[in-house]
Design a protein around this motif. Structure first.
Motif, PDB file in Angstrom:
ATOM      1  N   ASP A   3      25.132  -5.072  41.690  1.00  0.00           N
ATOM      2  CA  ASP A   3      25.479  -5.231  43.106  1.00  0.00           C
ATOM      3  C   ASP A   3      24.965  -6.576  43.592  1.00  0.00           C
ATOM      4  OD1 ASP A   3      26.042  -5.066  45.780  1.00  0.00           O
ATOM      5  OD2 ASP A   3      25.161  -3.077  46.068  1.00  0.00           O
TER       6      ASP A   3
ATOM      7  N   THR B 167      25.328  -1.888  33.457  1.00  0.00           N
ATOM      8  CA  THR B 167      26.471  -1.035  33.798  1.00  0.00           C
ATOM      9  C   THR B 167      26.779  -1.094  35.295  1.00  0.00           C
ATOM     10  OG1 THR B 167      24.985   0.882  34.030  1.00  0.00           O
ATOM     11  CG2 THR B 167      26.045   0.561  31.884  1.00  0.00           C
ATOM     12  N   HIS B 168      25.751  -1.385  36.120  1.00  0.00           N
ATOM     13  CA  HIS B 168      25.940  -1.460  37.573  1.00  0.00           C
ATOM     14  C   HIS B 168      25.264  -2.725  38.097  1.00  0.00           C
ATOM     15  CE1 HIS B 168      27.462   2.666  37.688  1.00  0.00           C
ATOM     16  NE2 HIS B 168      26.464   2.975  36.878  1.00  0.00           N
TER      17      HIS B 168
ATOM     18  N   PHE C 250      36.472  -2.142  34.607  1.00  0.00           N
ATOM     19  CA  PHE C 250      35.440  -1.605  35.486  1.00  0.00           C
ATOM     20  C   PHE C 250      35.895  -1.731  36.933  1.00  0.00           C
ATOM     21  CE2 PHE C 250      34.402  -6.058  34.735  1.00  0.00           C
ATOM     22  CZ  PHE C 250      34.172  -6.537  35.998  1.00  0.00           C
ATOM     23  N   ARG C 251      35.154  -1.088  37.826  1.00  0.00           N
ATOM     24  CA  ARG C 251      35.489  -1.119  39.243  1.00  0.00           C
ATOM     25  C   ARG C 251      34.816  -2.314  39.904  1.00  0.00           C
ATOM     26  NH1 ARG C 251      33.555   3.339  40.482  1.00  0.00           N
ATOM     27  NH2 ARG C 251      31.776   2.869  41.837  1.00  0.00           N
TER      28      ARG C 251
ATOM     29  N   LEU D  94      29.806  -3.201  31.915  1.00  0.00           N
ATOM     30  CA  LEU D  94      29.866  -3.017  33.363  1.00  0.00           C
ATOM     31  C   LEU D  94      30.820  -1.899  33.758  1.00  0.00           C
ATOM     32  CD1 LEU D  94      29.846  -6.540  35.061  1.00  0.00           C
ATOM     33  CD2 LEU D  94      28.113  -4.745  35.242  1.00  0.00           C
ATOM     34  N   VAL D  95      30.331  -1.041  34.626  1.00  0.00           N
ATOM     35  CA  VAL D  95      31.153   0.023  35.210  1.00  0.00           C
ATOM     36  C   VAL D  95      31.489  -0.330  36.654  1.00  0.00           C
ATOM     37  CG1 VAL D  95      31.225   2.472  35.838  1.00  0.00           C
ATOM     38  CG2 VAL D  95      30.142   1.768  33.690  1.00  0.00           C
ATOM     39  N   THR D  96      30.505  -0.882  37.375  1.00  0.00           N
ATOM     40  CA  THR D  96      30.752  -1.316  38.759  1.00  0.00           C
ATOM     41  C   THR D  96      30.166  -2.703  38.973  1.00  0.00           C
ATOM     42  OG1 THR D  96      28.698  -0.285  39.597  1.00  0.00           O
ATOM     43  CG2 THR D  96      30.706   1.051  39.628  1.00  0.00           C
TER      44      THR D  96
ATOM     45  N   CYS E 225      19.975  -1.965  32.847  1.00  0.00           N
ATOM     46  CA  CYS E 225      21.231  -1.228  32.979  1.00  0.00           C
ATOM     47  C   CYS E 225      21.757  -1.260  34.415  1.00  0.00           C
ATOM     48  CB  CYS E 225      21.041   0.221  32.547  1.00  0.00           C
ATOM     49  SG  CYS E 225      20.595   0.439  30.820  1.00  0.00           S
ATOM     50  N   GLU E 226      20.833  -1.274  35.387  1.00  0.00           N
ATOM     51  CA  GLU E 226      21.223  -1.278  36.789  1.00  0.00           C
ATOM     52  C   GLU E 226      20.442  -2.369  37.524  1.00  0.00           C
ATOM     53  OE1 GLU E 226      21.019   2.565  38.642  1.00  0.00           O
ATOM     54  OE2 GLU E 226      21.456   3.599  36.749  1.00  0.00           O
TER      55      GLU E 226
ATOM     56  N   ASN F   8      29.848  -5.230  42.429  1.00  0.00           N
ATOM     57  CA  ASN F   8      30.099  -5.402  43.857  1.00  0.00           C
ATOM     58  C   ASN F   8      29.819  -6.846  44.247  1.00  0.00           C
ATOM     59  OD1 ASN F   8      30.383  -5.233  46.625  1.00  0.00           O
ATOM     60  ND2 ASN F   8      29.222  -3.326  46.824  1.00  0.00           N
TER      61      ASN F   8
ATOM     62  N   TYR G  11      20.319  -4.287  41.369  1.00  0.00           N
ATOM     63  CA  TYR G  11      20.769  -4.269  42.754  1.00  0.00           C
ATOM     64  C   TYR G  11      20.151  -5.455  43.498  1.00  0.00           C
ATOM     65  CZ  TYR G  11      21.892   0.444  41.259  1.00  0.00           C
ATOM     66  OH  TYR G  11      22.391   1.518  40.556  1.00  0.00           O
TER      67      TYR G  11
END
Length: 231
Positions: free
Chosen positions: A183, A180-181, A226-227, A202-204, A157-158, A206, A160
């Motif tokens: 980076d 969802t996140h 999403f952002r 996806l929500v974010t 889900c995340e 980067n 980084y």
């Protein structure tokens, strides 16, 4: 003679860390706590390798098996083996780890793994065995690419990956449909693979400080959902 003695003392202060030193960081009390909570924190311990006992922490040693008490009314003062929790969260961040052992495949119950701020140059193929993994932090390492097995972590889900040297992603990243996140900032990406458009949750996202000039066609229609940061 006095000069020689001072030099010897100086060298003792800067004694090179050994594998035994790393293994000693995982104390018996830490193992007991991890078995009670399902969480193990070995962050900022100066580790250059992961203590061997981490990979088998869910298993009882021969000594522990010999000391077992099977009476139902018995309560050990430190732990009750029948209430042991499998390891769910492992924090190895902010150490000096250069590699992760393939024995990580034994920690199949992990849902959170934090390896940020190490010096990892690659991931073991065994990363693909962590099928329950939901949160993975690999930021601030030296990764250039991800093994094919990485893209089988469909429960993630995340994710980084900030501040690595990643220069390409495989189209199979689209298999990570639960993300969802994500980076990917501060890497060496010049493009993104077709397939990322499948990551509809996806929500974010980067992408700052890469060399990406345009998005793949299957992502252009997703920007409003999403952002996204591209700096």
């Amino acid at each position: 003679m006095s000069g020689v003695k001072k030099k010897a003392n100086h060298l003792a202060v800067f004694k090179q860390r050994t594998k035994n030193d790393d293994d000693a960081e995982l104390s018996k009390s830490a193992i007991i706590s991890a078995r009670k909570t399902g969480r193990l924190n070995l962050s900022s311990r100066g580790l250059s390798s992961v203590p061997d006992r981490v990979w088998s922490i869910n298993e009882l040693t021969e000594e522990e098996l010999r000391n077992l008490h099977f009476e139902l009314d018995y309560e050990h003062k430190e732990e009750r083996w029948w209430e042991q929790e499998p390891l769910r969260a492992l924090d190895l961040s902010s150490n000096s780890l250069t590699a992760i052992d393939n024995r990580m495949r034994f920690l199949t119950g992990l849902n959170t793994l934090d390896l940020h701020n190490n010096v990892l140059e690659e991931l073991p193929v065994a990363i693909g065995s962590l099928r329950e993994l939901k949160v993975l932090n690999l930021s601030d390492n030296k990764l250039e690419c991800l093994p094919a097995q990485f893209y089988t972590l469909e429960e993630l889900c995340e994710l980084y990956l900030k501040n690595n040297y990643i220069n390409m992603l495989e189209p199979e990243i689209g298999n990570l449909i639960m993300l969802t996140h994500l980076d990917l900032s501060y890497n060496n990406l010049s493009d993104l693979p077709i397939g990322m458009g499948y990551m509809v949750r996806l929500v974010t996202l980067n992408l700052c400080h890469n060399m990406i000039k345009e998005l793949p066609p299957d992502m252009t229609n997703m920007r409003s959902k999403f952002r996204m940061s591209t700096c």
